[in-house]
Structure formats: C-alpha cells, structure tokens
Enzyme design. Structure first.
Site, PDB file in Angstrom:
ATOM      1  N   LEU A  67      27.614   7.713  23.424  1.00 16.64           N
ATOM      2  CA  LEU A  67      26.873   7.801  24.678  1.00 16.64           C
ATOM      3  C   LEU A  67      26.609   9.256  25.038  1.00 16.64           C
ATOM      4  O   LEU A  67      25.891   9.542  25.982  1.00 16.64           O
ATOM      5  CB  LEU A  67      27.638   7.090  25.792  1.00 16.64           C
ATOM      6  CG  LEU A  67      27.970   5.618  25.473  1.00 16.64           C
ATOM      7  CD1 LEU A  67      28.758   4.981  26.607  1.00 16.64           C
ATOM      8  CD2 LEU A  67      26.703   4.829  25.217  1.00 16.64           C
ATOM      9  N   ARG A  68      27.217  10.152  24.298  1.00 15.07           N
ATOM     10  CA  ARG A  68      26.996  11.610  24.399  1.00 15.07           C
ATOM     11  C   ARG A  68      27.607  12.248  25.636  1.00 15.07           C
ATOM     12  O   ARG A  68      27.426  13.446  25.838  1.00 15.07           O
ATOM     13  CB  ARG A  68      25.503  11.953  24.329  1.00 15.07           C
ATOM     14  CG  ARG A  68      24.848  11.572  23.002  1.00 15.07           C
ATOM     15  CD  ARG A  68      25.575  12.154  21.822  1.00 15.07           C
ATOM     16  NE  ARG A  68      24.807  12.034  20.583  1.00 15.07           N
ATOM     17  CZ  ARG A  68      25.327  12.218  19.374  1.00 15.07           C
ATOM     18  NH1 ARG A  68      26.606  12.503  19.245  1.00 15.07           N
ATOM     19  NH2 ARG A  68      24.584  12.121  18.299  1.00 15.07           N
ATOM     20  N   ASP A 309      26.141   2.125  15.287  1.00 22.28           N
ATOM     21  CA  ASP A 309      26.434   3.526  14.957  1.00 22.28           C
ATOM     22  C   ASP A 309      25.458   4.436  15.695  1.00 22.28           C
ATOM     23  O   ASP A 309      24.947   5.407  15.134  1.00 22.28           O
ATOM     24  CB  ASP A 309      26.354   3.762  13.443  1.00 22.28           C
ATOM     25  CG  ASP A 309      27.020   5.081  13.048  1.00 22.28           C
ATOM     26  OD1 ASP A 309      27.817   5.607  13.846  1.00 22.28           O
ATOM     27  OD2 ASP A 309      26.723   5.591  11.956  1.00 22.28           O
ATOM     28  N   HIS A 313      19.908  11.762  19.638  1.00 23.21           N
ATOM     29  CA  HIS A 313      19.750  13.215  19.567  1.00 23.21           C
ATOM     30  C   HIS A 313      18.524  13.643  20.361  1.00 23.21           C
ATOM     31  O   HIS A 313      17.561  12.877  20.485  1.00 23.21           O
ATOM     32  CB  HIS A 313      19.532  13.661  18.118  1.00 23.21           C
ATOM     33  CG  HIS A 313      20.778  13.645  17.285  1.00 23.21           C
ATOM     34  ND1 HIS A 313      21.855  14.447  17.551  1.00 23.21           N
ATOM     35  CD2 HIS A 313      21.108  12.933  16.178  1.00 23.21           C
ATOM     36  CE1 HIS A 313      22.806  14.224  16.636  1.00 23.21           C
ATOM     37  NE2 HIS A 313      22.370  13.300  15.801  1.00 23.21           N
TER      38      HIS A 313
END
Lengths: 427, 331
Positions: A67-68, A309, A313
């Site tokens: 989820l960054r 997965d 970005h």
C-alpha cells in the site's frame, strides 16, 4: 449499516469453502452471513437485491499487496490503494513488512492500525519483519509483533543468506507459533539480476537471476523447516522446479504452503522484448514452461493461493532503462479479471479459482474468513462476469499505473464489495 | 513497427544489429566502403552533415570509442559536442529523461549514447523527439552495433564470402555487448558457423538460441576456423567469481603464437581493443602480420561515418548517392 439486513437473490454463488457453486440466495444480518443456499430464507429484509446473471463470492483475500504507506506515499496511499483493492473485490489484504520503516516494531503497527481504522472498509493483516529492519542481521521482536497483531513474519524480498540466522528465525517463529512467509531467493545467486536467466536475458544482455536462486533458497528453507517444525509459506513462486519441490515437500508431510502472483500465471520472459519496464518484477518472469507448471500447481491446489503482489509505482520509477527501473506490477485492479481469464483459457474451474482467491489464502492464514458460512463476517463481492473493461489510466483506481496489461480488454467487473455487511464499494 | 527502421526500410536510429535486414546491413557496409576514401584524402572532410549537430553522450568513460565517433562526425562536417555524463545523474535529482530533454532543447540532431545499462539506447530512442536520432555506442551487455559493423567490414575486406566462414569468438561472452552484436551480424550475413569459446562462467545460458555453439576447450573451438575474434577481459572479472586468475585464463584461452600456428594460414585475428597483453592475447600476436586489430580501428571511422550519414545526412539516399557525394567532395 451493520445493523441492517440484506437479501441477495438469484446470483451464481461460488463459495468453495462450503463446496457450493450454484444459483441461490445470500442473506446478511448484523454484519454477518445469515444464510447461503439454494432456498430463499424466511424473514424480512431491509433491502433486497436482485442479482441474476451475477456472480457472488466471498471477499478476496490477497496474500501480498503493498500500500506504500508508511514511507512511500508518492507511489500510493492507504486510501488510494485500499480503494483499488475494494474495486477489485479484495476485502482482506496481507501487507508484507517492507514498508519504510519496516514493520519491525509495534509502533509501526500502531500507526498502520490507526490509519486503517480511519478508512474502516477492509481488513489489513500485516506481516512482521523476520529480522530487524529486514537487514538480515538480528531477529526482530517477533513476540511483540505478534502481540501487536502481525499474522506472521516475513523477510519480504530482502536477502537473507545466513543459514544459521535462517534456522534461528524459524525456531523462534515456531516457538511463537508464527508462520514464516518467505519469497525464496538466494541473494548471492540473484546478485543484481533483473531478468530470468535464459535465452531472452542473454540476447537482451540483461543481468540474470537463475532458477537456482529460487530453488537453492527453497531447499535450504525446507531443510531447516524439517528440523525446526516451523510453518513455512512460500510466496511468489516463479519456476516449474519450485512447484515440484513444493509438491514433494507437501507429499512428505511438511507444513508448507505457497502462493503465486497472478502476473506469473500470465506472462513469461518473452514479454521482456523491447525492454518493457512494466515486466520488470522480482522474482523475474520465467519461461513459458514455468508458467504452465505454475498454472498446473494452482489448478491442482498445491499452490493454494493467487495473490496480486501489488507494487504500485510512480511514473518515474519505470521511466529508465530496464535494469534501472524499480521492480513490481500494480495488480489490485486486475487480480480478479485476470483470474476469470484463466477460466476462459481452461486453466482452472470457477470454483477452484475462487478458492485460490478466498478460502485458500484463509486456510494459509489459519483464519475463518474467506467463506459465506453462516455466522462468518459478511465480506463478499458481486460481479458481472461478462462485463468487459479496458485497463487504462482512467479505469485503474490504484495510483500505480505500472501494469503490462495496460490497453488490454479484460472480462469481469466488480459491481459491489461488502465488508462486514456494509457495501464499501459500488460501481 | 521497428523502432530503428522506418516504414521505408531506412535507419531512424541504430540501436542493435538484431533484426536488421541483410540488405540494409550490406548497404551500411557498402556506404562505409565508399566513405573510407575520405580518410585517405588530403582534406579529410565531406559536407554530408554540414549544419547538423552530433552529441556524444557518454555515461561510461571511453576516450577511444568516443574519439572515433567524434572523428567520424567531424569528417562528415557535423558540429560535435562531447558530454561525459554521470550514470548516476539522479544523484543530482535529475532523471535520464530530464537529461535527454535538456540536451534535445539544444537542437541536437543525433545523440551517440553509451550507457552501462542494457536497453539504455532503446530507452533514449523511445523518448527522443521525432527527428532526433539515437546511435548506440554500447549499452550494458546488450549491443554495440557499430563495433559489429566495423568487424564485419573488416572481415568482408579479406573474406567477402560470409557463407563459407567459421568464426570463433573467445572470452567473456557473458558480459560482452560486442559478442552479442557480432553474433547477430554474422548470422544475418550468413556465416556458416559461429562458435563462442570460454569457461562456463563466462558463457551465458541460452547462447545457442542466438545461433552460436558454445565451446569450453580452446583448441577444439579453434579447429578449422577462419576468423578468431578475441574479446577484452575486464580487469574486475579476472579474479574471484568468474576466473581464478588472468594467468590461468591465458593458459586456457589466451591466443598464443603456438595456437596461432595451428590455425589455417589464412585465418584472421581480430580484437575490439584495447587489448590486455598476455591475457587474452600475446603481445606479439596482437600486432603480428595476421592481426587486423589496427585495421579495425581505421575501419571504425568509415563505418560510423556511414551510419551517421545514412541516418542524418541523406535520408532516403542510397549508398551510391552517398558515394557520389563523397567522391564529389574529394574532387
């Protein structure tokens, strides 16, 4: 609302946990499944939803999605990525510990928990770090992580080649009855590789990662699991040989499970032609024969789960010559539709596909979710299996547009996602 | 559609030898042949690229290669700029794309790019403004097309019938963009047999799919070959993971006078340079009568002129047209 009641009529209900695949009725009360079956339940409902021609299945459980947050909110946020997850029918998501900072202390978990509580629409299951900072030097405080809510421990994709530390990590995790989630990869053999070692990487001159990077690590972990009794889950298997090793280990009675990334069931190293940075993933896309073996292992159930997965970005991360790009595919939005594509290709039956996305991962996590069993939390998805959609910047909800499936037309659109009886996504 | 060849079959960029039609490859060599006389004239210049700007954009240091590109562009009367860029320009917060955009704003017509990442030239070509050409001067392990072209040019001058040739490439195939480009070129030109020779540590998996047969025994690999192409062994590979020592490599794979004597009398010896004396080749052999190493350097100028001229100088012109232009200037 949790207190409300809902009856969904006429959908094709696919509930592999209960071996059910047929048209029928699902009723929900107080945020829980009340009934699921061919017969219409009695009683009154606040809301009734006709769903003929639709598919209804448990909410998807994704065993690996980034989820960054914390640390890389430029790539995605809990809000943006959880929205994408719900649009993809995912109601439970396992978060690997490679956040920044890594999930190696209860403090990070507390922060995550408070943020997710604000969102409140899905279940986030974090994995704790196996080693402090994922640096591969010192064991993380697994007991504290477990007590704070981690569902297992993992080294994510960070290298761990010290076999003594591997052994101690398994022993310690086994002491705490924590499962250990491993992406098997020998850091030494992988080196600075960015593509599968084979004819394609050789021709393109790309630094390569041999299959042996996966299988030697797997062999080492399996040998250590044998002696420690730890529960091992191998994530993102990439090769035919790894699938064979998994099946052999399972036949020998080892408590070993595995998942595969959805993109590994679709792509191969041939997709690297033209240096497409969207196909830069770790573990790398391997050969067509590997993809076929993985498909067989998924269909047979040896590989019990398919995950996204998901690694969103920002554009710049993929705007570079191939080896310099960051690995990873944005996969939440496309997970379910690509799964339906596997049905179209005759790879897997619908009930088995749904099992790999719901009850399979639930079993790996040893959780009661992933089913429409009466009394279970009412997490479910309603989709139009025939609706087609084009993968593009306008249709992806994830902040990450980094998918090699951009421009493809896929089948299957989620119409609604319910979490704990509440409709948390509607299209 | 091909990134490097336009709809009329003409070169837009030169990124790799792979996929080039045989006719186009031969046309480049023919053009190089016609332009090779420029260097032999009193006034070593033709006006084919007058008013055009060529920028050597090197992210890897290489005075030797850069000089040949510079000289080639200058002999075509282009304005030439040399930029030694850091391969980690991002340390200053700038991406490669920023670098390209900034330099394109200076109205450069062609970038000669060298970069240590495979695919870098493709990346630049994909993002270059239409009309701006990219010439790959070496990208990672992937391609070094002008080196392969000058190698083919050199071979053709001595042995024009490629269909008869057995060629051996010796050394570090794994890391070599030269080897990959040579293999593609030799296959396109129809070489009878291509062998790659080296220890297993330096021969990449799947090289057979490129059309090259791997050999690990030098003497067996050299049996009956017509051309021996040596590769420079990078110093960092000489000990450790890939090789035990430079000395052992020389004993196993070095071209010595004794091995040279066992070759066919007409066999050619080549090396892209600079050589490691006493490693891949004995010093006396390197500059002996059967070595073409210095010819390769000389031919490199003509080949690079040809590529630049075909891409920039006379879009749509034929090799014959360029030959006439060159001869006209000479007169």
């Amino acid at each position: 609302m949790n207190g409300s009641s809902l009856l969904i009529c006429g959908a094709r209900i696919i509930d592999p946990a209960n071996g059910f695949d047929g048209e029928g009725f699902v009723s929900v009360r107080e945020g829980r499944i009340e009934s699921c079956g061919r017969l219409r339940p009695g009683g009154d409902f606040d809301q009734t939803l006709g769903a003929e021609g639709r598919w209804l299945m448990p909410g998807l459980i994704d065993l690996a999605g980034r989820l960054r947050e914390p640390g890389q909110s430029g790539k995605g946020t809990l809000r943006s990525e959880s929205r994408a997850a719900l649009a993809g029918g995912i109601t439970t998501l396992v978060l690997p510990p490679d956040t920044r900072p890594a999930i190696d202390s209860p403090a990070v978990l507390d922060w995550l928990r408070s943020r997710v509580a604000e969102l409140g629409d899905f279940e986030l299951l974090p994995l704790g770090a196996l080693t402090r900072g994922l640096e591969g030097r010192v064991l993380a405080e697994m007991a504290a992580l477990s007590a704070a809510g981690c569902v297992g421990v993992s080294q994510a994709t960070a290298p761990l080649d010290d076999s003594l530390l591997m052994r101690r990590a398994l022993e310690y995790a086994a002491t705490l009855d924590l499962s250990v989630h491993i992406v098997p990869m020998s850091g030494a053999l992988a080196g600075n590789g960015c593509a599968h070692e084979g004819a394609v990487a050789t021709r393109l001159g790309l630094p390569a990662i041999p299959v042996a990077a996966e299988t030697t690590a797997m062999a080492q972990w399996l040998a250590l699991a044998e002696t420690t009794g730890a529960r091992l889950h191998f994530g993102r298997l990439s090769s035919a040989r790894a699938a064979t090793m998994l099946i052999q280990a399972q036949s020998a009675g080892l408590p070993v499970t595995a998942d595969v990334a959805m993109h590994a069931l679709w792509l191969s190293d041939a997709d690297l032609e033209g240096f497409d940075p969207h196909c830069h993933v770790i573990p790398p896309l391997r050969e067509a024969d590997d993809r076929e073996a993985l498909r067989h292992a998924v269909a047979s159930g040896a590989i019990g789960a398919i995950c996204s997965d998901h690694q969103p970005h920002e554009g710049d991360a993929k705007t570079n010559p191939f080896p310099l790009t960051e690995p990873g595919i944005s996969g939440l939005d496309t997970l379910l539709s690509l799964g339906l594509g596997l049905i179209d290709q005759g790879v897997i039956e619908p009930i088995d596909l749904v099992a790999r996305l719901t009850s399979g991962p639930a079993r790996i996590l040893r959780r009661a979710s992933g089913s429409l069993t009466p009394g279970a939390r009412a997490d479910f998805v309603l989709l139009d299996p025939q609706a087609r959609w084009d993968v593009g910047p306008q249709t992806l909800l994830s902040r990450g547009r980094n998918t090699p499936f951009l421009g493809r037309s896929l089948r299957g659109r989620v119409l609604g996602t319910w979490f704990s009886g509440r409709r948390v996504f509607e299209r | 559609m091909s990134l490097q060849v336009d709809e009329h079959g003409r070169l837009r960029h030169l990124l790799t030898i792979e996929g080039l039609p045989q006719a186009l490859l031969s046309e480049i060599l023919d053009t190089a042949e016609s332009l090779s006389s420029v260097g032999e004239s009193t006034i070593k210049k033709v006006p084919l690229l007058r008013g055009r700007t060529v920028m050597n954009l090197f992210f890897e240091a290489s005075t030797r290669t850069r000089t040949t590109f510079e000289l080639a562009a200058k002999r075509l009367s282009a304005d030439v700029l040399n930029i030694q860029a850091s391969s980690s320009s991002t340390t200053k917060g700038e991406t490669l794309l920023d670098t390209l955009a900034t330099l394109q704003a200076m109205q450069v017509d062609m970038f000669v790019v060298r970069h240590d990442a495979s695919g870098a030239a493709h990346f630049f070509a994909q993002h270059a403004t239409p009309g701006v050409a990219i010439l790959n001067a070496g990208d990672g392990r992937h391609a070094h097309p002008t080196q392969a072209l000058l190698d083919m040019f050199t071979i053709r001058r001595h042995r024009p019938d490629f269909g008869q040739l057995k060629v051996a490439i010796i050394g570090d195939i794994l890391h070599s963009r030269v080897a990959r480009s040579d293999i593609h070129a030799l296959r396109i030109l129809g070489a009878r047999e291509i062998r790659v020779i080296g220890p297993r540590t330096l021969i990449p998996t799947g090289i057979e799919a490129m059309g090259a047969a791997p050999y690990h025994d030098l003497d067996a690999g050299l049996d009956d070959v017509d051309v021996v192409m040596l590769l420079r062994l990078q110093r960092e590979r000489m000990s450790g993971y890939f090789l035990a020592s430079p000395g052992e490599f020389h004993r196993l794979y070095g071209l010595t006078q004794a091995r040279l004597d066992r070759l066919k009398p007409e066999a050619l010896v080549m090396h892209p340079g600079p050589i490691n004396r006493g490693v891949e080749i004995e010093g006396d052999v390197a500059y002996g009568p059967r070595s073409l190493i210095l010819q390769q350097v000389e031919h490199g100028i003509a080949v690079r002129m040809a590529v630049m001229a075909m891409i920039l100088g006379a879009r749509g012109s034929t090799a014959a047209g360029l030959r006439d232009s060159a001869q006209g200037a000479d007169a």
